[in-house]
Scaffold this active site. Structure first.
Site, PDB file in Angstrom:
ATOM      1  CG  ASN A   9      -1.721   1.245   1.391  1.00 51.82           C
ATOM      2  OD1 ASN A   9      -1.774   2.070   0.485  1.00 51.82           O
ATOM      3  ND2 ASN A   9      -2.372   1.406   2.548  1.00 51.82           N
ATOM      4  CD1 TRP A  10       3.710   1.312  -2.943  1.00 50.62           C
ATOM      5  CD2 TRP A  10       3.317   2.363  -4.890  1.00 50.62           C
ATOM      6  NE1 TRP A  10       4.408   0.654  -3.925  1.00 50.62           N
ATOM      7  CE2 TRP A  10       4.187   1.274  -5.128  1.00 50.62           C
ATOM      8  CE3 TRP A  10       2.939   3.169  -5.966  1.00 50.62           C
ATOM      9  CZ2 TRP A  10       4.673   0.976  -6.410  1.00 50.62           C
ATOM     10  CZ3 TRP A  10       3.425   2.866  -7.238  1.00 50.62           C
ATOM     11  CH2 TRP A  10       4.287   1.783  -7.451  1.00 50.62           C
ATOM     12  CE  LYS A  11      -0.120   3.214   4.854  1.00 50.48           C
ATOM     13  NZ  LYS A  11      -0.054   3.336   6.303  1.00 50.48           N
ATOM     14  CG  HIS A  94      -5.725   2.008   5.375  1.00 51.45           C
ATOM     15  ND1 HIS A  94      -5.276   2.911   6.304  1.00 51.45           N
ATOM     16  CD2 HIS A  94      -4.713   1.135   5.172  1.00 51.45           C
ATOM     17  CE1 HIS A  94      -4.022   2.597   6.640  1.00 51.45           C
ATOM     18  NE2 HIS A  94      -3.664   1.522   5.970  1.00 51.45           N
ATOM     19  CD  GLU A  96      -2.904   5.575   6.774  1.00 51.91           C
ATOM     20  OE1 GLU A  96      -2.943   5.615   5.532  1.00 51.91           O
ATOM     21  OE2 GLU A  96      -1.952   5.061   7.411  1.00 51.91           O
ATOM     22  CD  GLU A 165      -3.266  -2.296   7.397  1.00 55.81           C
ATOM     23  OE1 GLU A 165      -2.295  -2.647   6.736  1.00 55.81           O
ATOM     24  OE2 GLU A 165      -3.750  -1.151   7.326  1.00 55.81           O
ATOM     25  N   GLY A 171       2.815   2.441  10.732  1.00 56.74           N
ATOM     26  CA  GLY A 171       3.778   3.534  10.538  1.00 56.74           C
ATOM     27  C   GLY A 171       4.493   3.946  11.809  1.00 56.74           C
ATOM     28  CB  SER A 209       5.561  -1.621  11.872  1.00 51.11           C
ATOM     29  OG  SER A 209       5.142  -0.284  12.089  1.00 51.11           O
ATOM     30  N   GLY A 230       2.984  -1.107   4.205  1.00 53.04           N
ATOM     31  CA  GLY A 230       3.030   0.319   3.892  1.00 53.04           C
ATOM     32  C   GLY A 230       4.448   0.745   3.541  1.00 53.04           C
ATOM     33  N   GLY A 231       5.142   1.312   4.508  1.00 49.52           N
ATOM     34  CA  GLY A 231       6.476   1.885   4.292  1.00 49.52           C
ATOM     35  C   GLY A 231       7.429   0.979   3.528  1.00 49.52           C
TER      36      GLY A 231
END
Ligand code: 13P
Length: 247
Positions: A9-11, A94, A96, A165, A171, A209, A230-231
């Site tokens: 997930n590049w966000k 998600h 977010e 999640e 993150g 993470s 993510g990251g």
């Protein structure tokens, strides 16, 4: 259980040149992956991914989809529009989006249903906040979030992907321990088993993470069928190491 699934997930990150370089290094480093792989990019870059990933072992997906079919919903992207480009997955719910865009369990369920109706696999995210975990509410929260989707999509529930999640792990560099994650995954599996005869068909991903160092121990758990990354999905070597941990 079928092969594991590793989804990036590049966000809201990337750009034309950076995406191309990232995808090319991922493709260069892949050798007969033992798992399914997907990349979820911001909407403007989906057709770029379609082009770059054609004929490759990597699928692509969106990070959101509208709860509406079509019409006067400025800024929204419908499931049918995504499907026009051959989109395989859409992340829905998600944390977010729940947190910053006020998405409710019902909105998330409607989005999952729209995706399914268009032949797109929704990756339905569930997870508790730190406050909810500390109050002992983890199980109740994730079950409530998944129940809304089960209620709306009915027997199609076996067609979704679930991503657990924990919000406190996203993150933050704080990962759930393999045991903490497995415990919640087992709860979700049991809930799916009550709703479908084929609960093992549903991939339950862990996200929060996940990285090259902790992926193997998380993926070794009985009910952890992959990861939503993510990251670490923004760095080809890290993402490739997570993929390699599925072997
Ligand atoms: P991080 O891997 O950066 O913690 O993000 C997880 C996530 O939110 C994936 O959807």
């Amino acid at each position: 259980m079928s092969r594991k699934l590793i989804a990036g997930n590049w966000k809201m990150n990337g750009g034309l040149a950076a995406n191309e370089a990232l995808v090319r290094s991922m493709l260069d480093g892949l050798s007969g992956p033992a798992c399914g792989i997907a990349l979820c990019a911001p909407a403007p870059y989906l057709s770029q991914l379609q082009g770059l990933l054609q004929g490759s072992p990597i699928d692509w997906g969106a990070q959101d989809v509208s709860a509406h079919e079509q019409g006067a919903f400025t800024g929204e992207v419908s499931a049918a529009m995504l499907r026009d480009f051959g989109c395989r997955y859409a992340i829905v719910g998600h944390s977010e989006r729940r947190q910053y865009h006020g998405e409710t369990d019902e909105t998330v369920a409607a989005k999952a249903q729209r995706a399914l109706a268009a032949g797109i696999t929704p990756i339905v995210c569930v997870g508790e906040t730190l406050q909810q975990r500390e109050a002992g509410e983890t199980e109740m929260v994730v079950k409530r979030q998944l129940a809304a989707v089960i209620h709306t999509v009915g027997h199609c529930i076996s067609e979704i992907v679930v991503a657990y999640e924990p919000v406190w792990a996203i993150g933050t560099g704080k990962t759930a321990t393999p045991e903490q994650a497995q415990q919640v995954h087992a709860v979700l599996r049991a809930q799916l088993a009550a709703a479908t005869t084929n609960p093992k068909r549903v991939h339950i991903l862990y996200g929060g993470s996940m990285n090259a160092a902790n992926a193997a121990s998380l993926l070794a758990q009985a009910d952890i069928d992959g990861g939503l990354i993510g990251g670490a999905s923004l760095k080809a070597p890290d993402f490739l190491q997570i993929i390699a941990a599925c072997a």
